[in-house]
Each structure stands twice: as C-alpha cells, then as structure tokens.
Scaffold this motif. Structure first.
Motif, PDB file in Angstrom:
ATOM      1  N   THR A   7       0.861  -1.193   0.000  1.00 16.36           N
ATOM      2  CA  THR A   7       0.000   0.000   0.000  1.00 16.36           C
ATOM      3  C   THR A   7       0.894   1.238   0.000  1.00 16.36           C
ATOM      4  OG1 THR A   7      -0.009   0.215   2.381  1.00 16.36           O
ATOM      5  CG2 THR A   7      -1.699  -1.221   1.428  1.00 16.36           C
ATOM      6  N   GLU A   8       0.307   2.411  -0.215  1.00 19.97           N
ATOM      7  CA  GLU A   8       1.094   3.648  -0.245  1.00 19.97           C
ATOM      8  C   GLU A   8       1.736   3.916   1.115  1.00 19.97           C
ATOM      9  OE1 GLU A   8      -1.653   3.151  -1.814  1.00 19.97           O
ATOM     10  OE2 GLU A   8      -1.074   3.653  -3.860  1.00 19.97           O
ATOM     11  N   SER A  11       4.716   1.819   1.492  1.00 24.63           N
ATOM     12  CA  SER A  11       5.798   2.365   0.667  1.00 24.63           C
ATOM     13  C   SER A  11       6.622   3.377   1.447  1.00 24.63           C
ATOM     14  CB  SER A  11       5.234   3.097  -0.552  1.00 24.63           C
ATOM     15  OG  SER A  11       4.784   2.185  -1.483  1.00 24.63           O
TER      16      SER A  11
ATOM     17  N   PHE B   4      -3.817   2.833  -7.738  1.00 18.96           N
ATOM     18  CA  PHE B   4      -2.509   2.170  -7.694  1.00 18.96           C
ATOM     19  C   PHE B   4      -1.816   2.196  -9.053  1.00 18.96           C
ATOM     20  CE2 PHE B   4      -4.595   0.015  -4.129  1.00 18.96           C
ATOM     21  CZ  PHE B   4      -3.633   0.232  -3.162  1.00 18.96           C
ATOM     22  N   LEU B   7       0.919   4.660 -10.085  1.00 23.82           N
ATOM     23  CA  LEU B   7       2.268   4.604  -9.507  1.00 23.82           C
ATOM     24  C   LEU B   7       3.157   3.727 -10.388  1.00 23.82           C
ATOM     25  CD1 LEU B   7       1.255   4.123  -5.791  1.00 23.82           C
ATOM     26  CD2 LEU B   7       2.428   6.109  -6.721  1.00 23.82           C
ATOM     27  N   HIS B  12       6.724   0.225  -7.396  1.00 25.15           N
ATOM     28  CA  HIS B  12       5.670  -0.091  -6.419  1.00 25.15           C
ATOM     29  C   HIS B  12       5.672  -1.580  -6.074  1.00 25.15           C
ATOM     30  CE1 HIS B  12       2.438   1.185  -3.967  1.00 25.15           C
ATOM     31  NE2 HIS B  12       1.593   0.319  -4.483  1.00 25.15           N
ATOM     32  N   TYR B  86       8.083   8.911  -7.971  1.00 25.62           N
ATOM     33  CA  TYR B  86       7.307   7.939  -7.189  1.00 25.62           C
ATOM     34  C   TYR B  86       6.960   8.523  -5.817  1.00 25.62           C
ATOM     35  CZ  TYR B  86       6.128   3.641  -4.706  1.00 25.62           C
ATOM     36  OH  TYR B  86       5.494   2.688  -3.958  1.00 25.62           O
ATOM     37  N   ILE B  90       3.237   9.385  -4.431  1.00 29.65           N
ATOM     38  CA  ILE B  90       2.709   8.797  -3.198  1.00 29.65           C
ATOM     39  C   ILE B  90       2.200   9.893  -2.269  1.00 29.65           C
ATOM     40  CG2 ILE B  90       3.490   7.739  -1.023  1.00 29.65           C
ATOM     41  CD1 ILE B  90       3.933   5.476  -2.435  1.00 29.65           C
ATOM     42  N   TYR B  93      -1.042  11.113  -3.519  1.00 27.58           N
ATOM     43  CA  TYR B  93      -2.065  10.098  -3.268  1.00 27.58           C
ATOM     44  C   TYR B  93      -2.529  10.166  -1.815  1.00 27.58           C
ATOM     45  CZ  TYR B  93      -4.369   5.632  -2.660  1.00 27.58           C
ATOM     46  OH  TYR B  93      -5.266   4.674  -2.349  1.00 27.58           O
ATOM     47  N   LEU B  94      -1.545  10.234  -0.896  1.00 31.67           N
ATOM     48  CA  LEU B  94      -1.882  10.243   0.531  1.00 31.67           C
ATOM     49  C   LEU B  94      -2.633  11.525   0.900  1.00 31.67           C
ATOM     50  CD1 LEU B  94       1.317   8.662   2.088  1.00 31.67           C
ATOM     51  CD2 LEU B  94      -0.928   7.619   1.867  1.00 31.67           C
TER      52      LEU B  94
END
Lengths: 191, 100
Positions: A7-8, A11, B4, B7, B12, B86, B90, B93-94
């Motif tokens: 998952t992010e 990561s 997903f 990414l 990933h 990357y 991320i 995304y978060l």
C-alpha cells in the motif's frame, strides 16, 4: 523482504527504513586518524626533546612521515575489500583529506625556505577535523577542530621550540582523542 | 481519486522499492550490503536487481576481488528521477486520501 504488492503507507515506511540505514552509515576511518595522530605526536615530542638536549637538525624526525604514508596506503587497500557501501559522506571525507595531504606536501617545501610551517599545519588539522566532524555529525571531531583553530592563533604568541608543545596538544585533541572515540562509536554501531 | 495503477509499477513493489531507497542515498553499494539491509534472499534479490537494471534504474558492475565475485549497484539518473516522481506521486495520493 520479498516481492509483493504494497500500500502507499507501506511504501513510505520502506523508504524511511532504508534511508535511515544509509544515513548513519559510519565509515571506520578511525585507524587512519590514530595512525597519523600517533606518528605526528611522537615526531613532535621527539623533536622537542632533541631541541632541549641541543641536538642539531632535530627536524629530521619528520622523515618518518613518508613511511607513515606507505602504511596509510596499505591500510586503505586492506580496508577497501571490507567496504560494502560507498557513501557520499565517505567520499567527501576522502576528498577533503586528500586535498589536505597535498597541502602538507606543498608546505614541506616552505620549511626548506626556513619558514615556520607549524601554524599552517595546525590550521590544516583544524580544517580537516572540523569539516570531517561536521560531515559525519561527530561532535568530538568538531570540538577538536575548534580547539585547533584557537591553537593556531595562540601559536603566534609563543616562541621557538615551545610552539611544538602546542602542536602536540593540537594533534592530541584533533586526531588521537577523536580517533579513539570514533573507533568506539563505530564498534557500538556494529554491535 | 488516484489509483494504484498510476504509480510506477517497477517501484511499487516491496523489495524493488527497498533497493532503490537504499541506493538513492549512497554512491554505490555491494550486493551483500543490499542483501543484509533488505533481509531478502539471494535469488529474489538477484531477480529484482535484474528488473531494475532492465528498466535502466540502476547500473550493475560485476568484478572479482581476491577471487570472489563482487557485484556493485549504483542508481542511475533515470532511476533517481523515477524515484523522486514515485515519492511525489505517493505524497499526492496520501494527501488526496486524507481529504476524502
């Protein structure tokens, strides 16, 4: 660790964990600090004693230095096979001391012109230990650097062979003591 | 909302991301060092290193030292860029998932 989807959030944890491993990677160059520290310290003290007992050409003790350079090369070659990772910090420190090494060689030629090179040598010790200490974030080296800077000023007020006492102090504080502490720190890190 | 699939699929993945995160902070590292740091297996690490090499994210040098093979890995410019992208993907995304 294996090959699997993540998952992010996972990561970010992996990135953080791995970066921490390399961040604190200390390269054990304490042996080189101790080698040069002890060699220079012994030469300085010997020269001081020779002057005190009225022996001519006491500066000849420094002929030992090229021999130390050979031992240095031997240690570096032996260590190279053990180094599994080359960090940017390690590279920066090597470059710094290589430059200082060249400066020492150049300064030796001034000595042959009867120019007092001791203040410059102490200044170079100060620069080397201060910058190395800052790069690896190791306080005893930074402290040794500060003291050597002060000693390089103090030497202007001291005459003749007594300057050698300051030189010995600079070596002790900027090489030998931090060298031992660095060795201890490295051993703790490996444990 | 981002998914997903946006990414970089090469990065990933647990082990490949770990290898890249290690290499981005150093000049170069030996295979053994990466093996210890990632606590992976020989075979699996070799496979993932080959994938990263094929993507031109890392350079792999093979040499011999004292009769033992020595493999050294180094991140490439392309690899550093991909890693930076990357990380920023991320973060985006978060940030999005926190708002939603």
């Amino acid at each position: 660790m294996e090959e699997k989807n993540i998952t992010e959030q996972e990561s970010l944890v992996i990135i953080q964990q791995m970066m921490n491993k390399t961040k604190e990677q200390l390269f054990d160059n304490s042996n080189l600090f101790l080698l040069w520290g002890f060699a220079a310290f012994i030469c300085t003290v010997t020269q001081y004693i020779l002057i005190k007992i009225n022996i001519q050409n006491s500066e000849a003790v420094w002929i030992a230095m090229p021999i130390i350079a050979v031992i240095h090369i031997y240690i570096v070659i032996k260590q190279r096979s053990k180094i599994k990772v080359q960090t940017y910090n390690g590279n920066a420190i090597s470059a710094l001391w290589t430059a200082i090494g060249f400066a020492f060689i150049s300064i030796v030629f001034f000595a042959s012109q009867k120019i007092n090179i001791l203040p410059t040598i102490i200044l170079l010790y100060a620069i080397g230990t201060f910058v190395s200490g800052k790069i690896i974030n190791f306080k005893p080296l930074v402290f040794g650097g500060y003291i050597s800077f002060l000693l390089s000023i103090a030497i202007a007020f001291i005459k003749d062979e007594n300057q050698l006492i300051l030189m010995a102090a600079a070596i002790l504080i900027s090489y030998i003591i931090p060298g031992f502490l660095l060795k201890k720190e490295y051993k703790n890190q490996q444990a | 909302m981002k998914t997903f699939t946006e990414l970089d699929p090469i990065l990933h993945s647990q082990l490949r991301l770990a290898i890249m995160s290690l290499l981005v902070g150093v000049k170069e590292a030996e295979f053994k060092y990466i093996l210890e740091a990632t606590q992976s297996t020989n075979g699996n690490l070799s496979v993932q290193i080959t994938k990263l090499k094929e993507a031109e994210y890392i350079e792999v040098k093979k040499a011999f030292e004292n009769n033992y093979p020595k493999t050294t890995c180094k991140i490439t410019k392309k690899g550093t860029k991909a890693f930076e992208k990357y990380v920023s993907d991320i973060q985006k995304y978060l940030a999005v998932s926190r708002k939603s």
